[in-house]
Enzyme design. Structure first.
Site, PDB file in Angstrom:
ATOM      1  N   LYS A 151       0.828  -1.212   0.000  1.00 35.13           N
ATOM      2  CA  LYS A 151       0.000   0.000   0.000  1.00 35.13           C
ATOM      3  C   LYS A 151       0.861   1.262   0.000  1.00 35.13           C
ATOM      4  O   LYS A 151       0.607   2.203  -0.742  1.00 35.13           O
ATOM      5  CB  LYS A 151      -0.916   0.045   1.238  1.00 35.13           C
ATOM      6  N   ARG A 179      -8.961   0.964   9.824  1.00 34.49           N
ATOM      7  CA  ARG A 179      -8.500  -0.393  10.091  1.00 34.49           C
ATOM      8  C   ARG A 179      -9.603  -1.249  10.696  1.00 34.49           C
ATOM      9  O   ARG A 179      -9.423  -2.437  10.898  1.00 34.49           O
ATOM     10  CB  ARG A 179      -7.412  -0.334  11.136  1.00 34.49           C
ATOM     11  N   ARG A 206      -0.225  -9.691  13.007  1.00 35.18           N
ATOM     12  CA  ARG A 206      -0.823  -8.550  12.304  1.00 35.18           C
ATOM     13  C   ARG A 206      -1.738  -9.039  11.192  1.00 35.18           C
ATOM     14  O   ARG A 206      -2.787  -8.454  10.929  1.00 35.18           O
ATOM     15  CB  ARG A 206       0.271  -7.638  11.742  1.00 35.18           C
ATOM     16  N   ARG A 262      11.823  -2.801  10.887  1.00 32.36           N
ATOM     17  CA  ARG A 262      10.916  -2.452  11.972  1.00 32.36           C
ATOM     18  C   ARG A 262      10.802  -3.621  12.953  1.00 32.36           C
ATOM     19  O   ARG A 262      10.767  -4.762  12.548  1.00 32.36           O
ATOM     20  CB  ARG A 262       9.521  -2.134  11.418  1.00 32.36           C
ATOM     21  N   ARG A 280      11.804  -6.345   4.080  1.00 34.09           N
ATOM     22  CA  ARG A 280      11.473  -4.915   4.076  1.00 34.09           C
ATOM     23  C   ARG A 280      12.398  -4.110   4.982  1.00 34.09           C
ATOM     24  O   ARG A 280      12.717  -4.515   6.087  1.00 34.09           O
ATOM     25  CB  ARG A 280      10.038  -4.723   4.533  1.00 34.09           C
TER      26      ARG A 280
HETATM   27  P1  ATP Z   1       2.301  -2.154   6.009  1.00 31.43           P
HETATM   28  O1  ATP Z   1       2.935  -0.855   6.378  1.00 31.43           O
HETATM   29  O2  ATP Z   1       3.226  -3.155   5.483  1.00 31.43           O
HETATM   30  O3  ATP Z   1       1.102  -2.003   5.135  1.00 31.43           O
HETATM   31  P2  ATP Z   1       0.855  -2.413   8.341  1.00 31.43           P
HETATM   32  O4  ATP Z   1      -0.263  -1.854   7.557  1.00 31.43           O
HETATM   33  O5  ATP Z   1       0.526  -3.515   9.298  1.00 31.43           O
HETATM   34  O6  ATP Z   1       1.893  -2.886   7.351  1.00 31.43           O
HETATM   35  P3  ATP Z   1       1.362   0.138   9.463  1.00 31.43           P
HETATM   36  O7  ATP Z   1       0.179   0.611   8.724  1.00 31.43           O
HETATM   37  O8  ATP Z   1       2.607   0.888   9.328  1.00 31.43           O
HETATM   38  O9  ATP Z   1       1.693  -1.353   9.135  1.00 31.43           O
HETATM   39  O10 ATP Z   1       0.943   0.003  10.985  1.00 31.43           O
HETATM   40  C1  ATP Z   1       1.851  -0.428  11.970  1.00 31.43           C
HETATM   41  C2  ATP Z   1       1.133  -0.563  13.290  1.00 31.43           C
HETATM   42  O11 ATP Z   1       0.566   0.715  13.674  1.00 31.43           O
HETATM   43  C3  ATP Z   1      -0.065  -1.513  13.266  1.00 31.43           C
HETATM   44  O12 ATP Z   1       0.315  -2.843  13.474  1.00 31.43           O
HETATM   45  C4  ATP Z   1      -0.913  -0.950  14.427  1.00 31.43           C
HETATM   46  O13 ATP Z   1      -0.369  -1.309  15.675  1.00 31.43           O
HETATM   47  C5  ATP Z   1      -0.715   0.553  14.272  1.00 31.43           C
HETATM   48  N1  ATP Z   1      -1.736   1.180  13.401  1.00 31.43           N
HETATM   49  C6  ATP Z   1      -1.539   1.769  12.192  1.00 31.43           C
HETATM   50  N2  ATP Z   1      -2.689   2.249  11.683  1.00 31.43           N
HETATM   51  C7  ATP Z   1      -3.653   1.947  12.584  1.00 31.43           C
HETATM   52  C8  ATP Z   1      -5.062   2.160  12.654  1.00 31.43           C
HETATM   53  N3  ATP Z   1      -5.729   2.766  11.657  1.00 31.43           N
HETATM   54  N4  ATP Z   1      -5.730   1.717  13.742  1.00 31.43           N
HETATM   55  C9  ATP Z   1      -5.090   1.096  14.756  1.00 31.43           C
HETATM   56  N5  ATP Z   1      -3.765   0.859  14.764  1.00 31.43           N
HETATM   57  C10 ATP Z   1      -3.040   1.281  13.695  1.00 31.43           C
HETATM   58 MG    MG Z   2       1.988   0.799   5.683  1.00 37.11          MG
END
Ligand code: ATP
Ligand code: MG
Length: 214
Positions: A15, A90, A171, A160, A127
């Site tokens: 994404k 989310r 996750r 990370r 990554r």
């Molecule tokens: P990627 O970045 O590979 O898409 P990801 O989507 O799991 O992976 P991030 O979006 O960077 O990773 O999120 C990292 C962490 O931050 C999540 O595991 C969660 O703990 C928190 N987080 C991020 N966005 C939200 C959200 N909208 N609601 C709740 N927690 C969030």
């Molecule tokens: Mg991300």
């Protein structure tokens, strides 16, 4: 061209990479809620210290903290001409609050990057992320041009904490349980396009751009 966009998909589905390209090609600002949260952690703010407890375990950060961060980003002038949201919403509660905020100017398109768990785990272990600007690299295909150093800001890239395999699997489970139901929510609103996240980047990008035109 549709300009208020959500990118949905499991962790490591690309994404962030697609969002950066859309920003470059269409001038659309993008925000990753994960990046906003990690910035709070880096700054050592009260919210950041609280969020870290959840992030390190691979769990969702409580809605109140995430909503506050995303809301102030949306209110910033950056977001006036449209935006791409990566990692937010989310869960259903976040999606409903977002719809309330955007009652005058609703989300136009939601692109879901779908991928099986095995592909996600393989990808995430390769990554590397820039802790300063948030740019994401993929070893060995999309490595920084100078070994280990971010092309954009010169900071050493890192793996990370939450990109370790057991946390990634957790996750992914939480994604299936909490986030994937949003696909039905947005499909019902007639906004959803599904893209196969295991395709090469070029194909994912052209599918995403085509979806925004449609
Ligand atoms: P990627 O970045 O590979 O898409 P990801 O989507 O799991 O992976 P991030 O979006 O960077 O990773 O999120 C990292 C962490 O931050 C999540 O595991 C969660 O703990 C928190 N987080 C991020 N966005 C939200 C959200 N909208 N609601 C709740 N927690 C969030
Ligand atoms: Mg991300």
């Amino acid at each position: 061209m549709r300009r208020r966009v959500i990118l949905l998909g499991p962790p490591g589905s690309g994404k962030g990479t697609v969002a950066v390209h859309l920003q470059k090609e269409l001038g659309l600002p993008h925000v990753s809620s994960g990046h906003l949260l990690r910035r709070e952690v880096e700054n050592g703010s009260t919210m950041g210290r609280r969020a870290k407890l959840f992030i390190d375990k691979g769990e969702l950060v409580p809605n109140d903290a995430v909503l506050e961060l995303v809301n102030s980003w949306l209110l910033s002038s950056d977001a006036e001409e449209g935006f791409v949201l990566d990692g937010f919403p989310r869960n259903l509660a976040q999606a409903k609050v977002l719809d309330e905020w955007l009652r005058q100017t609703p989300i136009e398109k939601v692109i879901l990057f779908d991928s099986p768990e095995s592909v996600i785990v393989d990808r995430i272990t390769g990554r590397r992320t820039c802790p300063k600007c948030g740019r994401v690299y993929q070893l060995p295909t999309l490595a920084p041009s100078k070994d280990g150093v971010c092309d954009d800001c010169g900071t050493m890239v890192v793996q990370r904490e939450d990109d370790q395999e057991p946390v990634v699997r957790k996750r992914y489970d939480i994604y299936r349980r909490e986030t994937e139901p949003l696909a039905a929510y947005y499909r019902q609103q007639g906004k959803l396009t599904v893209v196969d996240a295991t395709r090469p980047l070029e194909q994912r990008l052209s599918a995403a751009t085509a979806a925004l035109r449609g």
